[in-house]
Each structure stands twice: as C-alpha cells, then as structure tokens.
Design an enzyme around this catalytic site. Sequence first.
Site, short mmCIF file in Angstrom:
data_model
loop_
_atom_site.label_atom_id
_atom_site.label_comp_id
_atom_site.label_asym_id
_atom_site.label_seq_id
_atom_site.Cartn_x
_atom_site.Cartn_y
_atom_site.Cartn_z
N ASP A 39 -18.00 27.69 -60.84
CA ASP A 39 -18.46 26.62 -61.74
C ASP A 39 -19.74 25.88 -61.35
O ASP A 39 -19.91 25.48 -60.20
CB ASP A 39 -17.41 25.51 -61.84
N SER A 99 -14.41 21.38 -58.31
CA SER A 99 -15.48 21.00 -59.22
C SER A 99 -15.57 19.51 -59.48
O SER A 99 -14.58 18.78 -59.38
CB SER A 99 -15.31 21.73 -60.55
N ASP A 168 -11.64 18.24 -61.68
CA ASP A 168 -12.92 18.46 -62.36
C ASP A 168 -13.45 17.20 -63.05
O ASP A 168 -13.78 17.23 -64.25
CB ASP A 168 -12.79 19.62 -63.37
N GLU A 223 -9.59 23.06 -67.98
CA GLU A 223 -10.41 22.81 -66.81
C GLU A 223 -11.81 22.34 -67.25
O GLU A 223 -12.23 22.57 -68.37
CB GLU A 223 -10.55 24.10 -65.98
N TRP A 306 -12.88 34.49 -64.78
CA TRP A 306 -11.92 34.84 -63.72
C TRP A 306 -11.34 36.24 -63.87
O TRP A 306 -11.32 37.02 -62.92
CB TRP A 306 -10.81 33.79 -63.67
C1 FRU Z 1 -12.56 26.47 -62.86
C2 FRU Z 1 -11.88 26.00 -61.60
C3 FRU Z 1 -11.83 24.49 -61.56
C4 FRU Z 1 -11.72 24.21 -60.10
C5 FRU Z 1 -12.58 25.30 -59.51
C6 FRU Z 1 -12.14 25.79 -58.16
O1 FRU Z 1 -13.21 27.67 -62.77
O2 FRU Z 1 -10.58 26.58 -61.53
O3 FRU Z 1 -10.79 23.93 -62.33
O4 FRU Z 1 -12.16 22.92 -59.80
O5 FRU Z 1 -12.58 26.36 -60.43
O6 FRU Z 1 -13.11 26.63 -57.60
#
Ligand code: FRU
Length: 496
Positions: A39, A99, A168, A223, A306
């Site tokens: 992210d 994040s 986040d 997220e 992902w």
């Molecule tokens: C989204 C996420 C966020 C988290 C981060 C961890 O891609 O899952 O929610 O903060 O990646 O790397």
Amino acid sequence: MISQMLLDARRYEEEAGGRIADRERPGFHLCARTGWMNDPNGFCFFGGRYHMFYQYYPYRSTWDSMHWGHAASSDLLHWEYLPAALAPDRFYDQDGVFSGSAIGLDDGRMLLMYTGVLLEGGNSRPKNELQTQCLAVGDGINFEKWPGNPVLDRNSLPAGASVHDFRDPKMFRLPDGGFACIAASRSEDTSGQILLYTSPDGFSWKYETVLASCRNRFGKMWECPDFFPLDGKQVLLVSPQDMLPQDLEYHSGNGTLCLIGSYDEEHFDFREEHNQAIDYGIDFYAPQTVLTPDGRRVMIGWMQNWDACAIREPEAAWAGQMSLPRELHIRDGRLYQAPIREFNLLRKNPVRFANVAVGSERMYLSGIEGRMIDMEISVRPKDPSSSYTKFVIRFAEEGEQYTSVRFRPHESTLKIDRKFSGSRRAILHQRRCLVEDAREELRLRIILDRFSCEVFIDGGRKVMTSTLYTDQSAKKISFEADGEVLMDITKYDIVP
Ligand code: FRU
C-alpha cells in the site's frame, strides 16, 4: 533516537537498492527501493514536495514484518528514494507498522499516523493481531514515535468492533483547523465499517461516529479508507477483502470500492448515493489521494493485488509498484480518472495513423511499438450500418508472448488478458469489464511501462490496470478485428 532496526534497514536498502539497475525498474512508476512494497502510505504534499511512503519489507521481495519505505517527488512522476521512515521497533508495533497517513502540522513538522501491530499470545496459537493507531512526528525524513502511543486502541472503539481489525488511519484537516481521521474496523456483523475520530491538535483523539458500514454488501473487512470532497460530492474509497462478484462490476477477493454521496460536515453524516469499482483490472488496491497545491485530487494505488502477487517471482530484486498518479473527477455521478496532466509532458515522438482499416489479419503499423509508450486509440465499425464482433490489440508481443485488450461490442465487454505474457503461475490472468455505449466508437488510452499497462476507457470512465513481466525484448503491437473496423491511433514514446 533512530533505532538500530531502522538504521539496519536504511543501510540495507541503500546497498541492495543501489544494485538494481534503472532498466530493471519501471521507467516512470515508483517501485520498491528494494524488496517488497504494498500500500501507498502517508501520501501528502509537504515542504514543497510530494511524499509517498509505502508498506515495505526491504530484505526480501515477499510480505513480511512491515516497515515504511519513503520517496519524494516534485511532479509525482520523478521520484527520489529517501531513507526508510519507520521500522517495527516498539513493543506496541513490533509485529508491523501497517498502513496510515501523513499530514503537515502548523508548526512545520510532519505527523504520521499508522497502525501498530502486536501479535497477542506470542508464539502460541491461535495468534491474533492487536491493531492500534500510533503517531510519529518529524521533519519529513526522520520521525520520533510519540511517547503517548498508541493514541487509538480498544478503548477508542464502538461496541462490538474488533480489536484485531482496526487499521489504516487516514487523517485530514477540518474546516476549523482541527484534525479528523477515519480508520477501517470490523463490526459485529463481521463486515467492515469506517470509524471517524477528531482531534484539536493531531495528538489527542476522540471517537465520533461510524461514518459508513459495509453490512456485508461489499465484501467483508474494509481496508485503507480515504474520504474527500470532489466536484460538489463527497467520496469514500475503500478496499474490501473477501468480495463476492456482482456482474462485472465487482470481482471476488480483494477489490476496490468507491462510494459517492453527500456529506453533512457538521454532523459527520455521509449519505451514499452511488457505488462502483475504482479499477476494473487485475492489479490495483489500497489507493490513497492527495490534494495538490492547485486543488486537484490525485490518487495513486498499489499496482498489484493480494491474490495475484505470485505473478512476481520470489527471487525478484523488487516486488510491488505504484500506479500512475490519476486526477479524479465526478461526471454523470461517476468517478473519472485520468493520468495527471503533467504526464503529457513526457510524451515524445508522436506517430499518427487515421482511418486505418483493421481486419482479420494481424496488422502491424510502422513506428507503433514499444514498452514505454502512451497510445490513444479510437475504433469504429467501417460501415456504420454493419457491425463487428471483436477488436483486439496485442502488445508486449514477441513470438508466442503477448498481453491483449479485446473488445466485444455485442457483449459490451473489454477484456485484459496476460495469460501469454510469460507468467508461469496458475493465477488470475484475465479480467473483463462492461463498456457501455462503445459500439459506435470505442475510445482507449493505453499506457505501457516496462512492467505494467493501464487502460483508460472512454475518457477515464473506467480503468483497467495490470502488471506484466514479459521480457523487454517483446515490443511489438498488433491489431486485429472480426468484421472491418476503422481505427485512429496516436502513439507517443514516454521519455521520463
Ligand atoms: C492492505 C493491508 C492494510 C494493512 C497493510 C499491511 O493491503 O492489508 O490493511 O495495513 O496491508 O501491510
């Protein structure tokens, strides 16, 4: 005091990042300095430059204990790597600095808010992540973690919200000079919700309300929220996990969601009026936006997702890129995206063809090739009363390898397909989206960088983004149609 862990990361990234030749990186997209990137974090304009932090594991090109990487740019197109900003070096964030966001304070310092992760129960099972929101403050290069961390924890949650999925935070300023932040949370109904907090100074925070709720409509946990006014409306962006497909609008797995509505600032009351995906391709997730000094809302997303990470071989020196910066607008109640206008300054050596008849033979046009290019294409049936059934562009083509964009007017679908791009993994390689009203004229802008393509459809009404790791020698571009079409094309080299 900079911790040994952060010093180690800084030393390592300088050395390992320096070993990666420029030509092995994207030409004009930001990628991990070394190792893994996900992210975008802390995207802001500060001290005359844009800053982009990112989820980062410098030591390997797979996700692991999260740090924050850092880069800065004066035009959002040319990035300079700066030393890693955060490492998981405190007890409350020892399992990852996840994040978050950044904001300028009135005293000239930069404030970061991020999610600190602590695995409860040590190495015993089941492991559960305790997620809290933490601060770090600094000069834009070096940051001190705030002694009062965490500033938002289990006591800052509404009834029923999970302490394991709370992350986040995205900060923004309020009209009265105060601060607000929104954070993603999992509610009692097991799906996502967005919580809103306020603060007079950025340091002491108070829970206000649930700003928006998934109610199991769009995936499960949400997220990376972002929230901003745009063209007289209010926009909430989130990236939902565990989605189910809905027609061709939403696909399964991790997706992106844009809610457009109205907002009563005084009562923190957001009313949703329209929902849509943000990007309809394969590789786009967790976008963040920034407001430019001249008032434009610009978004950058993680140009990967992902479920399809395996497109990148684990031994690669870097994994993870950011999308092009995209200017956002609302037209006809929908989100529109266009590459920031400064990008046009990188367009050189135009090659143009008008009214080219494309038929069932694969056609190549002289001067139309390359892997760092921008193409504007318009396609229409040769005879307006007749029709065609298929139009295909193949690019990054050589021998058996290519990636394609295919339009089927009868289905009104556009498909991006990287099955033959050289990937040896059994992962998602194709995605389709609906393109209405394109039978008479299909308008595409396709931007290729060494390892990606971004397809802007119909003036940015929809965008499909995908990575591809085809050998750079594959440069050809061909056109083919079932039924005769006429095509106009302008192609530019991108010279960063
Ligand atoms: C989204 C996420 C966020 C988290 C981060 C961890 O891609 O899952 O929610 O903060 O990646 O790397």
